[in-house]
Design a protein around this motif. Structure first.
Motif, PDB file in Angstrom:
ATOM      1  N   GLU A  97       1.244  -1.568   0.332  1.00  0.00           N
ATOM      2  CA  GLU A  97      -0.179   0.041   0.114  1.00  0.00           C
ATOM      3  C   GLU A  97       0.545   1.317   0.009  1.00  0.00           C
ATOM      4  O   GLU A  97       0.175   2.289   0.840  1.00  0.00           O
ATOM      5  N   GLU A  98       2.453   0.803  -0.737  1.00  0.00           N
ATOM      6  CA  GLU A  98       2.467   2.759  -0.638  1.00  0.00           C
ATOM      7  C   GLU A  98       2.120   3.500  -1.811  1.00  0.00           C
ATOM      8  O   GLU A  98       2.830   4.133  -2.610  1.00  0.00           O
ATOM      9  N   LEU A  99       1.554   2.992  -2.714  1.00  0.00           N
ATOM     10  CA  LEU A  99       1.116   2.990  -4.000  1.00  0.00           C
ATOM     11  C   LEU A  99      -0.238   3.385  -3.528  1.00  0.00           C
ATOM     12  O   LEU A  99      -0.828   2.296  -3.803  1.00  0.00           O
ATOM     13  N   THR A 100      -0.715   4.212  -4.150  1.00  0.00           N
ATOM     14  CA  THR A 100      -2.194   4.916  -4.224  1.00  0.00           C
ATOM     15  C   THR A 100      -2.311   5.156  -5.315  1.00  0.00           C
ATOM     16  O   THR A 100      -4.133   5.074  -5.362  1.00  0.00           O
ATOM     17  N   TRP A 101      -1.810   5.038  -6.286  1.00  0.00           N
ATOM     18  CA  TRP A 101      -3.060   5.245  -7.707  1.00  0.00           C
ATOM     19  C   TRP A 101      -3.916   6.586  -7.902  1.00  0.00           C
ATOM     20  O   TRP A 101      -5.059   6.388  -8.129  1.00  0.00           O
ATOM     21  N   ALA A 102      -3.606   7.161  -6.952  1.00  0.00           N
ATOM     22  CA  ALA A 102      -4.786   8.139  -7.085  1.00  0.00           C
ATOM     23  C   ALA A 102      -5.176   9.053  -8.875  1.00  0.00           C
ATOM     24  O   ALA A 102      -5.944   9.629  -8.964  1.00  0.00           O
ATOM     25  N   PHE A 103      -3.888   9.446  -9.312  1.00  0.00           N
ATOM     26  CA  PHE A 103      -4.223   9.213 -10.853  1.00  0.00           C
ATOM     27  C   PHE A 103      -4.641   8.738 -11.556  1.00  0.00           C
ATOM     28  O   PHE A 103      -6.294   8.974 -12.258  1.00  0.00           O
ATOM     29  N   TRP A 104      -4.233   7.685 -11.424  1.00  0.00           N
ATOM     30  CA  TRP A 104      -4.646   6.287 -11.753  1.00  0.00           C
ATOM     31  C   TRP A 104      -5.647   5.715 -11.685  1.00  0.00           C
ATOM     32  O   TRP A 104      -7.016   5.972 -13.101  1.00  0.00           O
ATOM     33  N   SER A 105      -6.299   5.914 -10.680  1.00  0.00           N
ATOM     34  CA  SER A 105      -8.205   5.293 -10.052  1.00  0.00           C
ATOM     35  C   SER A 105      -8.597   6.997 -11.108  1.00  0.00           C
ATOM     36  O   SER A 105     -10.053   6.269 -11.622  1.00  0.00           O
ATOM     37  N   ARG A 106      -8.671   8.033 -11.063  1.00  0.00           N
ATOM     38  CA  ARG A 106      -9.597   8.888 -11.748  1.00  0.00           C
ATOM     39  C   ARG A 106      -9.961   8.499 -13.270  1.00  0.00           C
ATOM     40  O   ARG A 106     -10.617   8.453 -13.631  1.00  0.00           O
ATOM     41  N   TYR A 107      -8.389   8.202 -13.561  1.00  0.00           N
ATOM     42  CA  TYR A 107      -8.610   7.777 -15.495  1.00  0.00           C
ATOM     43  C   TYR A 107      -9.593   6.192 -15.392  1.00  0.00           C
ATOM     44  O   TYR A 107     -10.359   6.706 -16.671  1.00  0.00           O
ATOM     45  N   ARG A 108      -9.063   5.104 -14.257  1.00  0.00           N
ATOM     46  CA  ARG A 108     -10.029   4.085 -15.161  1.00  0.00           C
ATOM     47  C   ARG A 108     -11.314   4.343 -14.403  1.00  0.00           C
ATOM     48  O   ARG A 108     -11.814   3.964 -15.706  1.00  0.00           O
ATOM     49  N   ILE A 109     -12.065   5.454 -13.741  1.00  0.00           N
ATOM     50  CA  ILE A 109     -13.075   5.785 -13.791  1.00  0.00           C
ATOM     51  C   ILE A 109     -13.605   6.172 -14.992  1.00  0.00           C
ATOM     52  O   ILE A 109     -14.913   6.626 -15.966  1.00  0.00           O
ATOM     53  N   HIS A 110     -12.884   7.102 -15.680  1.00  0.00           N
ATOM     54  CA  HIS A 110     -13.353   8.325 -16.450  1.00  0.00           C
ATOM     55  C   HIS A 110     -13.711   7.181 -17.883  1.00  0.00           C
ATOM     56  O   HIS A 110     -14.657   7.624 -18.304  1.00  0.00           O
ATOM     57  N   LEU A 111     -12.794   6.234 -18.342  1.00  0.00           N
ATOM     58  CA  LEU A 111     -12.341   5.893 -19.110  1.00  0.00           C
ATOM     59  C   LEU A 111     -14.068   4.896 -19.382  1.00  0.00           C
ATOM     60  O   LEU A 111     -14.724   4.772 -20.480  1.00  0.00           O
ATOM     61  N   LEU A 112     -14.321   3.827 -18.128  1.00  0.00           N
ATOM     62  CA  LEU A 112     -15.039   3.403 -18.454  1.00  0.00           C
ATOM     63  C   LEU A 112     -16.364   4.492 -18.466  1.00  0.00           C
ATOM     64  O   LEU A 112     -17.767   3.583 -18.942  1.00  0.00           O
ATOM     65  N   ASN A 113     -16.880   5.406 -18.114  1.00  0.00           N
ATOM     66  CA  ASN A 113     -17.844   6.461 -18.035  1.00  0.00           C
ATOM     67  C   ASN A 113     -18.103   6.897 -19.178  1.00  0.00           C
ATOM     68  O   ASN A 113     -18.791   7.269 -19.799  1.00  0.00           O
ATOM     69  N   GLU A 114     -16.558   6.675 -20.540  1.00  0.00           N
ATOM     70  CA  GLU A 114     -17.049   7.243 -21.514  1.00  0.00           C
ATOM     71  C   GLU A 114     -16.927   6.163 -21.923  1.00  0.00           C
ATOM     72  O   GLU A 114     -17.672   6.255 -23.484  1.00  0.00           O
ATOM     73  N   GLY A 115     -17.795   4.644 -22.008  1.00  0.00           N
ATOM     74  CA  GLY A 115     -18.120   3.735 -22.088  1.00  0.00           C
ATOM     75  C   GLY A 115     -16.780   2.622 -22.691  1.00  0.00           C
ATOM     76  O   GLY A 115     -16.950   1.517 -24.087  1.00  0.00           O
ATOM     77  N   ARG A 116     -15.430   3.012 -22.633  1.00  0.00           N
ATOM     78  CA  ARG A 116     -14.603   1.904 -23.074  1.00  0.00           C
ATOM     79  C   ARG A 116     -14.729   0.536 -22.759  1.00  0.00           C
ATOM     80  O   ARG A 116     -15.546   0.498 -21.175  1.00  0.00           O
ATOM     81  N   PRO A 117     -14.842  -0.790 -23.287  1.00  0.00           N
ATOM     82  CA  PRO A 117     -14.915  -1.922 -22.723  1.00  0.00           C
ATOM     83  C   PRO A 117     -14.827  -2.202 -21.445  1.00  0.00           C
ATOM     84  O   PRO A 117     -13.417  -1.628 -21.445  1.00  0.00           O
ATOM     85  N   GLU A 118     -15.037  -2.460 -20.605  1.00  0.00           N
ATOM     86  CA  GLU A 118     -13.815  -2.717 -19.294  1.00  0.00           C
ATOM     87  C   GLU A 118     -13.256  -3.918 -19.394  1.00  0.00           C
ATOM     88  O   GLU A 118     -12.072  -3.603 -18.967  1.00  0.00           O
ATOM     89  N   PRO A 119     -12.950  -4.628 -20.144  1.00  0.00           N
ATOM     90  CA  PRO A 119     -12.258  -5.183 -20.803  1.00  0.00           C
ATOM     91  C   PRO A 119     -10.657  -5.639 -21.243  1.00  0.00           C
ATOM     92  O   PRO A 119      -9.364  -5.307 -20.599  1.00  0.00           O
ATOM     93  N   VAL A 120     -11.200  -4.287 -21.786  1.00  0.00           N
ATOM     94  CA  VAL A 120     -10.337  -3.186 -22.574  1.00  0.00           C
ATOM     95  C   VAL A 120      -9.446  -2.383 -21.263  1.00  0.00           C
ATOM     96  O   VAL A 120      -8.266  -1.845 -21.186  1.00  0.00           O
ATOM     97  N   VAL A 121     -10.330  -1.781 -20.228  1.00  0.00           N
ATOM     98  CA  VAL A 121      -9.728  -1.073 -19.729  1.00  0.00           C
ATOM     99  C   VAL A 121      -8.573  -1.933 -18.513  1.00  0.00           C
ATOM    100  O   VAL A 121      -7.967  -1.279 -18.338  1.00  0.00           O
ATOM    101  N   SER A 122      -9.366  -3.435 -18.052  1.00  0.00           N
ATOM    102  CA  SER A 122      -8.806  -4.291 -17.464  1.00  0.00           C
ATOM    103  C   SER A 122      -7.165  -4.081 -17.880  1.00  0.00           C
ATOM    104  O   SER A 122      -6.664  -4.390 -17.518  1.00  0.00           O
ATOM    105  N   ARG A 123      -7.166  -4.487 -19.690  1.00  0.00           N
ATOM    106  CA  ARG A 123      -5.848  -5.312 -19.951  1.00  0.00           C
ATOM    107  C   ARG A 123      -4.982  -3.560 -19.568  1.00  0.00           C
ATOM    108  O   ARG A 123      -3.648  -4.053 -19.689  1.00  0.00           O
TER     109      ARG A 123
END
Length: 939
Positions: free
Chosen positions: A92-118
């Motif tokens: 838990e030394e990496l919190t992924w603050a910027f990444w977490s926002r970006y991940r949700i943003h991609l899903l909200n844009e309609g990016r397929p969940e498998p694509v975001v996971s990959r």
């Protein structure tokens, strides 16, 4: 239909389905998509089309994507924590603050969940290949990420930037092409995915939230940008003075063009910052830099010849200016990593592996790692476009243009837009100031396409048409005037009537019935809803009023128009006319119709001009590419060469090699160049091998004398094998497998004799003479000296090849292709996958299966199947078979729809993996040359 409601429903349902899929271990129960969608729709009144949304959701959650393949050098393991990312995340030394926002943003844009996971997985793997930002001492790395054109490379490096900053990288420099339009497009994408605010001006107080900044997520640290989205938003020293580089400050990001003045000013500012902060005389210390080079093969490569003295690079070498400033910026940080992104990596692998100069340090050869990104199964790339994959066919969307010039000669100078013309050319068709019929048809196709998308419920989606016929701005302006004249006539006829002319509606209806309906039927895309013409006709007036015509000149305004329309929920329907500004990286949103005549003799330049690759959800059947037959063939060849290079990357992974241990080669073409001659200064031409390749007949001549001769050659071979078995002089014998005709320990002379008389209409990969010559050369090296001959059987009529060889013919249907020569019969395959491992024993089959599974995990083709292979296939088979052994499978084929006097004779030759030469021409990099000199290929 309301576009905001449409996107909102997709976003909400996608998030619910992603959570369910995670709880269910990666799968969704049958009917779950429909159930969740209907449940959400029942809770409120939405102005949406349920069927359209369901089609999008089903496509998104059925999307498959394979694993990235990666090749590393030893420096990845220099750090004791390697792989460091997963270890630190677990603590838990990496919190992924910027990444977490970006991940949700991609899903909200309609990016397929498998694509975001990959994307999550691949960016973590790339970050793991980078030095941890808190690593002590000086270090620098050079990496390369290879993706498909228009497949999501930008999304990948935005994700990497988010994670790198989360991990502690302090400065990010993104090199974003050569023109303002691409730099602005990249700045906007980074604002939406990383920064979270619009940079309308340099005034920090005027920044408005956008993208990830609109999410209800608070992060402790923000990132600053020294560049903006404006026309003059590139790096400026006066603006940069307001920011500082210090370990406790905000991360800094620069989005700059590959312009020597810009890069020089940026370098001088870095040096000035280093001196002010007291980090050192000319170097910033302990302040790790991540440099992302978008389109890394373009402008960044040093095109001057690197000098050597007894194998050591010339320390006084002076590289090209852009390359030199990039390297000097990297050198100004004692801790840095350069990661290039490209879809056409030819020039990058041709960089000398140890090129350097004292004033610039190391060149940009990707010595640290190469990542080969897969494309999702819903991506329309070269492989899908040209039907290069197993059991795939070419998309029926190409339309041949032959009326642009007076002849098809490359030297033609007469006509509307001939291949050879200059800046003063006046485009005339048949002496008139008008466009040719092919372009008239293309414009009408765009009107139909745009109206159809609106009728399908995609009213808020952008639609673009590309007209790329010349690089000269003056000529583009004349073409634009002609296009406007043609389009305005179409618009006025639709809106006000035809007068005494034929009905424009009848013309459009004929095009719909003769072109669009048959194409849609062939493709049978599940998300492309069938429509009645009346539904489209209702949208025509609205469509022609919405379409504008623009000449792309490289300014940021070209891209800002897309962004402005998106922000207000409006569609931007545009016919774009341009040249060089359209050639690199620029994304034309919703590109449906391309009219392309621009010739280039270089693989990378030509492939990058093809802006038609990408994602086409719900409208693939409407896409059209109008181009010449030559350009069509050239694009296909380059696609084959690109896929072969990707296979080489995969081979490196299997062999465990690094970029400095595996030489690269690129398939040549008699009329084209791999890249510019200056970028190939350190390459050499090689005639390389069929190693690990299949050679299979798929096209047969139907001339009676040819059919009879090939059948006679087969009977002669079988008779000789029977005689060899009886005499047993060369230990040839038939196996005891009941019902099978398999001979082992066959002399290579029997194979070359058969190929010497066989008459085929085949490409180089299955040309009898090339195969015959290759086998003979291999025999001289004590390879391919022991053959297995297998006679395949099917369910057709009985065929007596010899008294002791009675089989049933293989039934193969005619595989129709418009490009098939006359008097020929084409099949998808002569044999089958199972035939290719008929000669392997049980132990070898298990080894081949294990290799096939490893390749499935790393190959782009894996995205098209949910499960790993259950039987050996492809390279797994061929790299298990010893190089001394060859396999030829022979077939008598019963064609459908014609009755030749004798069966057609086909063959499949499976060559073992072996790094030897063949009659195929390649350009090879200096690593390949070095390994060849060291004798590695012969081990």
């Amino acid at each position: 239909m309301n576009g905001q409601d449409h996107n909102h429903i997709i976003s909400i349902v996608s998030q619910r389905l992603a959570r369910i899929k995670e709880r269910q271990g990666g799968t969704l129960p049958d009917g779950e998509i429909q159930r969740i969608l209907d449940q959400e729709l029942s809770q409120d009144e939405y102005d949406v089309n349920r069927d359209n949304i369901l089609a999008v959701l089903e496509m998104n959650f059925a999307t498959l994507i394979g694993n990235a393949t990666s090749l590393h050098t030893e420096d990845r393991d220099d750090h004791p924590e390697a792989p460091w990312v997963s270890q630190r995340a677990a603590r838990e030394e990496l919190t992924w603050a910027f990444w977490s926002r970006y991940r949700i943003h991609l899903l909200n844009e309609g990016r397929p969940e498998p694509v975001v996971s990959r994307l999550d997985q691949t960016t973590t793997e790339i970050l793991d290949s980078m030095m941890p930002p808190d690593t002590d001492g000086a270090w620098d790395q050079r990496g390369l990420v290879v993706g498909h054109i228009q497949s999501g490379k930008t999304a990948n490096y935005i994700g990497l930037i988010c994670k790198a900053v989360d991990a502690g990288y302090k400065v990010v420099i993104v090199l974003a092409g050569m023109h303002n339009s691409l730099r602005t497009q990249t700045q906007i994408r980074l604002e939406e995915g990383f920064l979270g605010y619009r940079t309308i001006s340099e005034d920090i107080n005027s920044r408005e939230s956008t993208g990830v900044g609109l999410l209800p997520i608070q992060i402790l640290q923000i990132a600053d940008t020294i560049t903006t989205r404006g026309e003059h938003g590139d790096f400026r020293t006066a603006v940069a003075r307001n920011f500082s580089t210090n370990p406790g400050g905000n991360p800094l990001i620069f989005v700059v063009k590959k312009n020597t003045t810009i890069l020089r000013n940026l370098h001088n500012w870095v040096i000035s910052a280093a001196q002010i902060q007291g980090y050192g005389q000319d170097k910033i210390m302990n302040f790790p830099l991540l440099m992302i080079d978008d389109e890394a093969d373009y402008a960044s490569v040093d095109t001057k010849r690197q000098g050597y003295d007894d194998g050591d690079p010339d320390p006084e070498h002076d590289p090209t200016r852009t390359n030199g400033w990039i390297r000097q910026i990297l050198k100004a940080f004692d801790q840095s990593i350069y990661v290039g992104y490209t879809a056409t990596p030819f020039a990058n692998i041709f960089i000398p592996e140890n090129a350097q100069a004292s004033a610039y340090d190391n060149d940009l050869f990707p010595r640290s790692f190469i990542f080969n990104l897969p494309a999702p199964s819903n991506h329309i790339g070269p492989s899908r476009m040209f039907g290069l994959g197993t059991d795939e066919v070419e998309l029926p969307i190409f339309r041949t243009v032959a009326d642009h010039a007076n002849s098809s000669s490359f030297t033609e100078r007469e006509g509307w837009i001939p291949p050879r013309h200059d800046i003063n050319h006046c485009p005339l068709y048949m002496g008139n100031n008008t466009i040719p019929p092919s372009l008239q048809k293309a414009i009408r196709s765009f009107v139909i396409t745009t109206a159809t998308r609106k009728a399908r419920g995609q009213s808020h989606a952008h639609n673009s048409m590309l007209i790329h016929v010349t690089r000269f701005v003056n000529v583009q302006a004349r073409v634009k005037a002609q296009v406007e004249q043609e389009f305005f006539q179409i618009r006025d006829r639709i809106v006000y009537g035809d007068g005494d002319r034929d009905s424009i509606l009848d013309e459009l209806l004929e095009l719909w019935e003769t072109d669009f309906l048959p194409t849609s039927d062939k493709l049978s895309e599940p998300d492309c809803r069938a429509l009645q013409w009346s539904e489209i006709q209702e949208r025509l007036a609205e469509t022609v009023h919405s379409i504008v015509i623009r000449e792309i000149n490289g300014t940021s305004g070209d891209i800002l128009e897309y962004a402005r329309r998106t922000a207000t929920g409006q569609a931007f329907d545009v016919i774009t006319i341009g040249g060089d500004k359209l050639s690199r990286g620029l994304t034309l949103e919703g590109l449906t119709v391309s009219y392309f005549l621009r010739h280039s003799r270089m693989y990378d330049t030509l492939m990058q001009m093809g802006r038609w690759f990408g994602y086409r959800p719900g409208y693939l059947d409407l896409c059209r590419i109008y181009s010449t037959g030559d350009l069509h063939r050239w694009f296909r060849h380059i696609s084959v060469a690109s896929e072969e290079l990707r296979q080489d990357f995969n081979r490196m992974v299997i062999s465990g090699c690094t970029p400095r241990q595996f030489g690269h080669r690129v398939l040549c073409h008699p009329q084209l160049m791999v890249t510019s001659p200056t970028k190939m200064r350190h390459t050499e031409s090689r005639t390389t091998s069929f190693d690990g390749c299949p050679a299979e007949t798929t096209l047969f001549l139907l001339k009676p004398e040819v059919v009879a001769s090939n059948y006679k050659a087969l009977k002669s071979l079988v008779s000789q094998l029977i005689l060899d078995t009886e005499e047993n002089d060369n230990k040839c014998h038939r196996t005891s497998d009941p019902g099978k005709y398999i001979w082992k320990n066959v002399s290579p002379d029997r194979i070359t004799t058969f190929l010497g008389v066989y008459q085929g209409y085949s490409a180089a990969r299955a040309h009898p003479k090339y195969l015959q010559d290759y086998i003979r050369k291999q025999v001289l090296r004590n390879k391919l000296i022991n053959w297995t001959v297998f006679i395949g059987q099917g369910e057709g009529e009985v065929d007596t090849i010899a008294p002791d060889c009675i089989i049933r013919k293989i039934i193969r249907a005619w595989f129709k292709k418009d490009s098939s020569p006359r008097n020929t019969y084409r099949v998808r395959r002569s044999g089958s996958q199972q035939d290719e491992y008929i000669d392997l024993n049980e132990e070898e089959r298990q080894e081949a299966l294990a290799k096939s599974i490893r390749m499935w995990e790393s190959d782009d083709e894996a995205r098209r199947t949910e499960f790993p292979p259950k039987e050996p296939r492809g390279l797994g088979i061929r790299y298990t078979r010893p190089p001394e052994r060859g396999l030829i499978c022979l077939y008598t084929i019963e064609p459908q729809g014609c009755q030749p006097s004798h069966p057609l004779v086909g063959f499949l030759i499976s060559f073992p993996g072996d790094e030897d030469a063949s009659p195929i021409q390649y350009r090879v990099n200096d690593v390949y040359q070095r390994l060849e000199e060291e004798g590695i290929w012969d081990e």
